[in-house]
Design an enzyme around this catalytic site. Structure first.
Site, PDB file in Angstrom:
ATOM      1  N   GLY A  13      -4.328  -2.995   7.615  1.00  0.00           N
ATOM      2  CA  GLY A  13      -3.403  -4.035   7.174  1.00  0.00           C
ATOM      3  C   GLY A  13      -3.397  -5.196   8.137  1.00  0.00           C
ATOM      4  N   SER A  15      -5.008  -8.219   8.080  1.00  0.00           N
ATOM      5  CA  SER A  15      -5.413  -9.562   7.676  1.00  0.00           C
ATOM      6  C   SER A  15      -4.272 -10.563   7.595  1.00  0.00           C
ATOM      7  CB  SER A  15      -6.124  -9.513   6.317  1.00  0.00           C
ATOM      8  OG  SER A  15      -5.226  -9.092   5.296  1.00  0.00           O
ATOM      9  N   ASP A  64      -9.143   0.779   1.632  1.00  0.00           N
ATOM     10  CA  ASP A  64      -7.867   1.121   1.007  1.00  0.00           C
ATOM     11  C   ASP A  64      -7.361   2.382   1.688  1.00  0.00           C
ATOM     12  OD1 ASP A  64      -5.743   1.928  -0.538  1.00  0.00           O
ATOM     13  OD2 ASP A  64      -6.841   1.968  -2.437  1.00  0.00           O
ATOM     14  N   VAL A  65      -6.315   2.255   2.514  1.00  0.00           N
ATOM     15  CA  VAL A  65      -5.873   3.401   3.309  1.00  0.00           C
ATOM     16  C   VAL A  65      -5.291   4.521   2.463  1.00  0.00           C
ATOM     17  CG1 VAL A  65      -5.486   2.038   5.391  1.00  0.00           C
ATOM     18  CG2 VAL A  65      -3.589   2.399   3.780  1.00  0.00           C
ATOM     19  N   ASN A  91      -1.128   0.151  10.700  1.00  0.00           N
ATOM     20  CA  ASN A  91      -0.125  -0.859  10.372  1.00  0.00           C
ATOM     21  C   ASN A  91       0.034  -1.093   8.869  1.00  0.00           C
ATOM     22  OD1 ASN A  91       1.447  -3.542  10.966  1.00  0.00           O
ATOM     23  ND2 ASN A  91      -0.288  -4.152   9.688  1.00  0.00           N
ATOM     24  N   SER A 143       9.488   0.948  10.968  1.00  0.00           N
ATOM     25  CA  SER A 143      10.461  -0.097  10.657  1.00  0.00           C
ATOM     26  C   SER A 143      11.834   0.369  11.097  1.00  0.00           C
ATOM     27  CB  SER A 143      10.474  -0.372   9.145  1.00  0.00           C
ATOM     28  OG  SER A 143      11.472  -1.320   8.807  1.00  0.00           O
ATOM     29  N   TYR A 157      10.731   2.783   0.443  1.00  0.00           N
ATOM     30  CA  TYR A 157      10.166   2.226   1.670  1.00  0.00           C
ATOM     31  C   TYR A 157      10.805   2.863   2.905  1.00  0.00           C
ATOM     32  CZ  TYR A 157       9.208  -1.235   5.341  1.00  0.00           C
ATOM     33  OH  TYR A 157       8.839  -1.851   6.512  1.00  0.00           O
ATOM     34  N   LYS A 161       9.030   5.113   5.921  1.00  0.00           N
ATOM     35  CA  LYS A 161       9.033   4.744   7.331  1.00  0.00           C
ATOM     36  C   LYS A 161       9.650   5.841   8.197  1.00  0.00           C
ATOM     37  CE  LYS A 161       6.696   1.152   6.880  1.00  0.00           C
ATOM     38  NZ  LYS A 161       5.390   1.023   7.548  1.00  0.00           N
TER      39      LYS A 161
END
Length: 258
Positions: A13, A15, A64-65, A91, A143, A157, A161
């Site tokens: 991640g 970029s 693609d993780v 990340n 996070s 989400y 995390k």
């Protein structure tokens, strides 16, 4: 002290957003940096901007993780390019909005697939190279949302995390005999493209809730990642550190002084 010259770093991640901030810090420190993401166009732009910032090489590898085979191919490509992997910054993550009342199985699976499975797959794929390094470092981007705080629409989400921290603690134990440390960074509100999409009212409200009086930058996360990647940080493992300008500290908004 804290020399990263020549260290080989893979950032998933990488970029844009926080990942790009991490990549920028490592590139400026002279590390060999590999950035990975799903968009080739974004990767090409990122590498063009990072190239020449330091003495190390910068490459891009599309992956693609959420797909284990893709992670395996990613690790192999980086190892071939740099001769090894010393640091993995896991990340890659997504945070689409979905309330519990309307969340679909597909939405839940998408978030868990990238944020949780992607962490597992990336670490597994890099294990041999990290072990060969002799001072391997795994740095997770978690996070404050989930482990410490909550926010409507991000239950999936937040759960993902928190899951990363559960993974971190056991992985740190398992990998310690191989000289590998595993730690996590918990960003607060960092000014990225994704956060900007939340709108000016959201940004203003979040800024008011932060004792430091400002949103963080992607490079703020990169600086901590760079420290955790050093050989000098080798006795730190299984730890999670919030980088949030003090956001989680106030009991109420009234506690934040202007």
């Amino acid at each position: 002290m804290f020399d990263l010259q020549g260290r080989s770093v893979l950032i998933t991640g990488g970029s844009k957003g926080i990942g790009r901030g991490i990549a920028t810090v490592f590139a400026k420190a002279g590390a060999n940096v590999a950035v990975s993401a799903r968009s080739q166009d974004q990767l090409d732009t990122c590498v063009g901007d990072l190239d020449g910032l330091g003495s190390g090489k910068v490459i891009a590898v599309r992956a693609d993780v959420s797909d284990r085979d893709s992670c395996t191919a990613l690790a192999e490509a980086v190892t071939d390019a740099f001769g090894g992997i010393d640091v993995l910054c896991a990340n890659a993550g997504i945070f689409p909005d979905a309330r519990l009342s309307t969340m679909t199985p597909e939405q839940l699976e998408e978030v868990l697939g990238v944020n949780v499975k992607g962490t597992f797959y990336a670490v597994q794929a890099c294990l041999d190279a990290l072990t060969a390094s002799g001072s391997g470092r795994v740095i997770l981007t978690s996070s404050i949302t989930g482990p410490i705080t909550g926010f409507p629409g991000w239950s999936h989400y937040g759960a993902s995390k928190s899951a990363q921290l559960g993974f971190m603690r056991t992985a740190a134990i398992e990998l310690a005999p191989h000289g590998i440390t595993v730690n996590a960074i918990l960003p607060g509100n960092i000014l990225t493209e994704g956060l900007a999409d939340m709108g000016p009212d959201y940004l203003a409200g979040m800024t008011r809730s932060i004792p430091a009086g400002a949103l963080g930058t992607p490079e703020d996360i990169g600086h901590l990642a760079a420290f955790l990647a050093t050989r000098e940080a080798g006795y730190i493992t299984g730890q999670s550190i919030a980088v949030d300008g003090g956001q989680v500290l106030p009991e109420s908004p009234d506690a934040v002084t202007p």
